[in-house]
Scaffold this active site. Structure first.
Site, PDB file in Angstrom:
ATOM      1  N   ALA A  56       1.197  -1.325  -0.202  1.00 48.26           N
ATOM      2  CA  ALA A  56       0.196  -0.107   0.092  1.00 48.26           C
ATOM      3  C   ALA A  56       0.897   1.453   0.091  1.00 48.26           C
ATOM      4  O   ALA A  56       2.148   1.622   1.038  1.00 48.26           O
ATOM      5  CB  ALA A  56      -0.684  -0.108   1.040  1.00 48.26           C
ATOM      6  N   VAL A  82       4.324  -1.664   3.491  1.00 44.63           N
ATOM      7  CA  VAL A  82       4.278   0.152   3.434  1.00 44.63           C
ATOM      8  C   VAL A  82       4.852   0.887   2.394  1.00 44.63           C
ATOM      9  O   VAL A  82       6.703   0.458   2.574  1.00 44.63           O
ATOM     10  CB  VAL A  82       4.422   1.176   4.407  1.00 44.63           C
ATOM     11  N   LYS A  83       4.242   1.147   1.035  1.00 42.11           N
ATOM     12  CA  LYS A  83       5.174   1.509  -0.025  1.00 42.11           C
ATOM     13  C   LYS A  83       5.669   2.735   0.108  1.00 42.11           C
ATOM     14  O   LYS A  83       4.329   3.379   0.347  1.00 42.11           O
ATOM     15  CB  LYS A  83       4.153   1.004  -1.392  1.00 42.11           C
ATOM     16  N   LEU A  84       6.673   3.088  -0.460  1.00 46.63           N
ATOM     17  CA  LEU A  84       7.653   3.554  -0.364  1.00 46.63           C
ATOM     18  C   LEU A  84       8.646   4.775  -0.926  1.00 46.63           C
ATOM     19  O   LEU A  84       9.133   3.342  -1.549  1.00 46.63           O
ATOM     20  CB  LEU A  84       8.352   4.556   1.842  1.00 46.63           C
TER      21      LEU A  84
END
Ligand code: E4P
Length: 215
Positions: A56, A82-84
């Site tokens: 996400a 968590v996509k950063l």
């Protein structure tokens, strides 16, 4: 090599899941925008179908915003990753999440030094974008080979997730290069089983059988 689907389309995710070989899902803001749905709600729906990692992406570009948004996304389901982006703020947020025990997928990786730094920061996944590198006249697979070699040489645990895959040849090259994961659109997954000789062979088997036994 693990197989993720790169989409926010629920029907495609369900179809890929039903094949029995799907290990996870990646989404991004463009893919969510294409679906025209609420990001949080869609993530909940995806996590009800898929048990493996579901990436996400945060919309924030500053460190504080990324941490706030990432925590909120991570609270949706235990399998959210968590996509950063591979930026300075993203690297800082990656380290904070690693310290908190929240998994990250470091996206928009276009050179091996980004992959090295995010591994040092404790990223769970790194996403080099093969197709977009090919698009500008370079060879995206070179990046996969370089990251594989760096991670193996120094023993980093970050998983190499080949992204921006456009066709089956990319998949084969990733398998041969030792990528840990490949994320692909549904259209490419569908192409992986296709071969004209399979169709021709199957047709001939059935014709021969019917000729002999009728039906
Ligand atoms: C991966 O996480 C990205 O969402 C994706 O692979 C990007 O692919 P594209 O370059 O085809 O948009």
């Amino acid at each position: 090599m693990e197989l993720y689907i790169d989409t926010a389309n629920l029907e495609e995710i369900q179809q890929a899941h039903d094949l029995g070989v799907l290990d996870g899902v990646t989404t991004n803001p463009s893919l969510i925008a294409k679906e025209g749905v609420d990001y949080g709600k869609r993530l909940e729906e995806i996590c009800r179908v898929v048990e493996g990692p579901v990436s996400a992406e945060v919309i924030a570009v500053d460190y504080e915003g990324m941490v706030r948004e990432g925590r909120q996304r991570a609270s949706i389901a235990p399998n959210i990753v968590v996509k950063l982006p591979c930026t300075a703020a993203g690297l800082k947020a990656c380290k904070s999440f690693a310290d908190e025990g929240i998994k990250t997928n470091m996206t928009l990786c276009f050179q091996p030094l980004q992959a090295w730094l995010v591994a040092k920061a404790g990223a769970f996944l790194v996403s080099p974008f093969i197709g977009r590198i090919d698009d500008v006249g370079q060879d995206g697979m070179d990046l996969i080979h370089q990251i594989r070699s760096i991670y193996d040489q120094y023993g980093y645990n970050t998983k190499l997730l080949a992204a921006s895959i456009r066709h089956p040849k990319h998949m084969l090259d990733c398998l041969l290069a030792g990528a840990d994961v490949a994320t692909v659109p549904f259209s490419v997954i569908a192409q992986l089983l296709k071969h004209p000789l399979t169709d021709i062979g199957l047709e001939k088997f059935l014709v021969d059988y019917r000729k002999a036994f009728g039906g």
